[in-house]
Design an enzyme around this catalytic site. Structure first.
Site, mmCIF file in Angstrom:
data_model
loop_
_atom_site.group_PDB
_atom_site.id
_atom_site.type_symbol
_atom_site.label_atom_id
_atom_site.label_comp_id
_atom_site.label_asym_id
_atom_site.label_seq_id
_atom_site.Cartn_x
_atom_site.Cartn_y
_atom_site.Cartn_z
ATOM 1 N N HIS A 280 0.842 -1.218 0.000
ATOM 2 C CA HIS A 280 0.000 0.000 0.000
ATOM 3 C C HIS A 280 0.874 1.264 0.000
ATOM 4 O O HIS A 280 0.967 1.929 -1.001
ATOM 5 C CB HIS A 280 -1.040 0.030 1.123
ATOM 6 C CG HIS A 280 -1.903 -1.191 1.156
ATOM 7 N ND1 HIS A 280 -2.629 -1.594 0.063
ATOM 8 C CD2 HIS A 280 -2.120 -2.116 2.121
ATOM 9 C CE1 HIS A 280 -3.279 -2.718 0.360
ATOM 10 N NE2 HIS A 280 -2.983 -3.057 1.597
ATOM 11 N N ASP A 331 -4.690 -8.660 -3.391
ATOM 12 C CA ASP A 331 -4.992 -8.397 -1.989
ATOM 13 C C ASP A 331 -6.293 -9.039 -1.504
ATOM 14 O O ASP A 331 -6.317 -10.236 -1.220
ATOM 15 C CB ASP A 331 -4.992 -6.863 -1.781
ATOM 16 C CG ASP A 331 -5.014 -6.460 -0.320
ATOM 17 O OD1 ASP A 331 -5.094 -7.337 0.545
ATOM 18 O OD2 ASP A 331 -4.953 -5.239 -0.029
#
Ligand code: ZN
Length: 465
Positions: A280, A331
């Protein structure tokens, strides 16, 4: 005569220097490319001819396999809620309820189906950030690595390459706060996590298709001391992945308790280099952006999940300009498609800047080519495996495009990747997929598709009961 199953001839293949003609790819019995020869005058006898242009397979650098089962089930606002209260943290509460119910058999079925979806989408390897370790009451399974082993087995059955990253989750927040009740399936000390890693590694040794590393979950979930202890217990070259700066609340907490922003804190205290993947890294200031780029670490971008969870937008333009490394991951698996990740990476920039082709550069004028190349290189680094390029010494992970697909038909080769990434008109343009030289997807069908889907549905029905 060459063995038919250890070579492939492509009229067009995407090599590190771009599209080349008449390329002969050859690999050994372990699935490692031994030679990649463009401008081959004649196709040797017995060599299979690719049905269309050939691309290197894309590494997926971030996955939580069990979350595939909850995709599409959290897209509503809870009664009496507001947009402000429906955020990452409320999603996480729902995700924890799901994590509490998963069984070893259920996880195996969900992971196997997910990895088949990844292969069909052109992801040929995956970094599994694996954090559900224990039984629902928090005690250990008789085989402490039961769940990690199920995930490794699902990868090998499906044919996808894997970097298994057992996760150290120790605390519930900054300042070493005690874990919550609903985190008990995740909890370890550095010592017990390293022991678990040793167990899965002994049962399923490293190979050309499998690598191990570690994943400290986040700065919320470990302390500086436990992170040092974890890193001192692993090989110096092993991949290290960590979630970082996904949420502004996390940045605020880190500033309050540690006096620094998360990325800065990590860079100041640890030797963060190219074996690290910072997943991220959404909320970085200008100094952190440059420092992260300079470190050689990979920013693990998971655009569809970050959009789905309302995380924010990573400063990709400044970071890529500073030669920062990126890779992409699916993810939470709200979508499993690297083409969508790359498209959204560019579109986030277009929508905020009201410009086009923001992530192109003077050298790479086609956005899709620049992002594809960057994600291959960064994804390979993050996986710690020799993947991500059609060149000798790398794994024979190849995607064959359908030359008749409307996204590329009648286009010149230099527009093919743009069509693949930016066009979305029905079925995928990816026709066949090879991992380690094995053809695991043939004409958009995986070899185990029917059985795996039936087992996935049964597991999902059980989870939702
Ligand atoms: Zn994640």
């Amino acid at each position: 005569m060459m063995q038919a199953n250890q070579s492939l001839f492509a009229a067009h293949a995407y090599l590190p220097d771009g599209w080349r003609r008449n390329v002969l790819l050859e690999w050994d019995a372990h699935g490692t490319l031994t030679s990649v020869t463009p401008d081959t005058a004649r196709v040797p006898d017995g060599v299979e001819k690719a049905a269309g242009p050939v691309l290197p397979g894309m590494p997926n650098l971030h996955s939580h396999a069990f979350q595939r089962a909850m995709a599409g089930l959290t897209e509503y606002r809870a009664a009496a809620g507001t947009a402000a209260t429906d955020n990452f943290w409320s999603w996480r509460d729902l995700m924890y309820r799901f994590a509490a119910r998963i069984t070893p058999e259920g996880l195996a079925a969900v992971a196997q189906w997910l990895y088949i979806e990844m292969l069909k989408a052109g992801y040929t390897s995956v970094c599994e950030f694996h954090y559900v370790h224990h039984t629902p009451d928090g005690s250990r399974y008789p085989n402490q690595a039961e769940l990690a082993q199920r995930v490794v087995d699902a990868a090998s059955t499906s044919g996808i390459g894997m970097t298994m990253l057992p996760v150290l989750y120790q605390y519930s927040g900054f300042g070493s706060r005690a874990p919550r009740e609903d985190q008990r399936r995740f909890i370890n000390t550095p010592e017990s996590l390293l022991d678990l890693l040793g167990t899965v590694r002994a049962a399923r040794p490293e190979s050309a298709a499998l690598r191990y590393g570690v994943a400290p979950h986040s700065l919320r979930a470990v302390s500086a001391d436990s992170l040092h202890e974890l890193l001192s217990g692993i090989d110096r070259s092993a991949p290290v992945h960590i979630h970082i700066a996904e949420q502004t609340a996390e940045v605020d907490d880190c500033l309050e308790t540690e006096g620094a922003r998360p990325v800065q804190w990590l860079l100041d205290r640890f030797n963060v280099d190219s074996r690290w993947c910072l997943v991220h890294a959404t909320h970085v200031d200008a100094n952190e952006t440059l420092a992260l780029a300079k470190s050689g670490a990979v920013a693990g971008l998971c655009l569809t999940t970050e959009a789905n969870l309302g995380d924010g937008i990573f400063p990709a333009h400044a970071y890529l300009d500073a030669q920062g490394r990126i890779g992409v991951g699916s993810d939470s698996h709200i979508g499993v498609d690297w083409r969508a990740e790359l498209r959204l990476l560019e579109y986030g920039q277009r929508l905020t800047r009201r410009q086009r082709n923001v992530l192109a550069s003077a050298e790479a004028t086609h956005v899709a080519d620049r992002l594809f190349g960057a994600a291959l290189e960064g994804g390979a680094h993050a996986s710690g495996r020799a993947v991500g390029a059609l060149q000798a010494g790398r794994r024979a992970d190849c995607l064959v495009l359908d030359p008749d697909h409307s996204s590329i038909a009648e286009h010149a080769p230099n527009a093919w990747l743009s069509g693949v990434v930016f066009c979305e008109h029905g079925e995928t343009p990816i026709r066949d997929v090879y991992t380690g030289g094995d053809k695991v997807v043939d004409n958009r069908r995986h070899r185990d598709e029917e059985g795996a889907y039936a087992r996935y549905r049964a597991a999902l029905a059980d989870l939702l009961r």
